[in-house]
Scaffold this active site. Structure first.
Site, mmCIF file in Angstrom:
data_model
loop_
_atom_site.group_PDB
_atom_site.id
_atom_site.type_symbol
_atom_site.label_atom_id
_atom_site.label_comp_id
_atom_site.label_asym_id
_atom_site.label_seq_id
_atom_site.Cartn_x
_atom_site.Cartn_y
_atom_site.Cartn_z
ATOM 1 N N GLU A 92 0.768 -1.284 -0.130
ATOM 2 C CA GLU A 92 -0.155 0.041 -0.097
ATOM 3 C C GLU A 92 1.132 1.184 -0.091
ATOM 4 O OE1 GLU A 92 -3.252 -0.016 -0.539
ATOM 5 O OE2 GLU A 92 -3.511 -2.241 -0.045
ATOM 6 N N CYS A 148 -7.119 -1.415 8.651
ATOM 7 C CA CYS A 148 -5.652 -1.539 8.056
ATOM 8 C C CYS A 148 -5.302 0.029 7.703
ATOM 9 C CB CYS A 148 -5.840 -2.443 6.816
ATOM 10 S SG CYS A 148 -6.103 -4.106 7.045
#
Length: 210
Positions: free
Chosen positions: A85, A149
């Site tokens: 990410e 998350c």
């Protein structure tokens, strides 16, 4: 060169919803077994899927260890690859956590920037890990999903001025085993450390006389 060990903190998440065994914590425990070599002091933590715990735990990890790097790992039911990410987002947190709580503000840090990018070049890490022939597919994403998350990532990026990483893993067996995921985490973290060292060398090269 300072010979003291470099500390890396890696977190996985505890169970939630249908994820009664969270692949992220399994993967982090496999990474712990493999280690990151004798130079690196690897600390691992299981993070409960609760916004308020994250808000107190993440700052305490940075304070306690002064780590070189913190890597958060989470599971995504939609992922079929190990996903790096690039950024964390501040708002849009409407999903209830394991305590049936969500922040009133639906934000991580009230008044914080909308989005914080990691200083780590995830595209480079992805290319290098893929080229190493690991047998685990690695991709890059710009959307960590607006749940715990993403919330954890943004909080960590905010505290560390971008010196954190977040990795999503697929559920176990879809298609990778815990061991596969552990190997992938090791390769990724080692690439991040190597890239970081090269960046550091560039900054200091005027002081080295060859």
């Amino acid at each position: 060169m300072d010979n003291s060990k470099r500390t890396v903190v890696v977190t996985g998440f505890g169970p939630f919803g249908e994820h009664t065994v969270n692949a992220s914590w399994v993967a982090v425990q496999e990474l712990k077994k493999l280690g990151l070599g004798s130079e690196v002091d690897l600390q691992v933590y299981e993070v409960p899927v609760e916004y308020q715990t994250v808000q107190s735990l993440v700052p305490s990890l940075w304070k306690q260890y002064h780590p070189l790097l913190v890597v958060h790992v989470g599971v995504s039911g939609m992922a079929t690859t190990v996903t790096l990410e690039k950024c964390g987002r501040n708002s849009g947190y409407k999903g209830l956590d394991n305590s049936s709580f969500c922040p009133d503000s639906q934000c991580c840090i009230v008044g914080g920037p909308d989005c914080i990018d990691s200083v780590i070049d995830m595209e480079s890490v992805c290319k290098r890990v893929t080229a190493s022939g690991l047998g685990v597919a690695v991709t890059v994403s710009k959307d960590a999903g607006r749940y715990l998350c993403d919330f954890t990532y943004y909080t960590s990026l905010y505290l560390s001025h971008g010196r954190s990483a977040f990795i999503h893993v697929p559920p176990l067996g879809k298609p990778y085993s815990g061991e596969d995921l552990g190997r992938a985490l090791k390769a990724i973290v080692q690439e991040i450390l190597e890239l970081r060292d090269h960046a550091g060398e560039k900054l200091h090269c005027q002081h080295h006389f060859h």
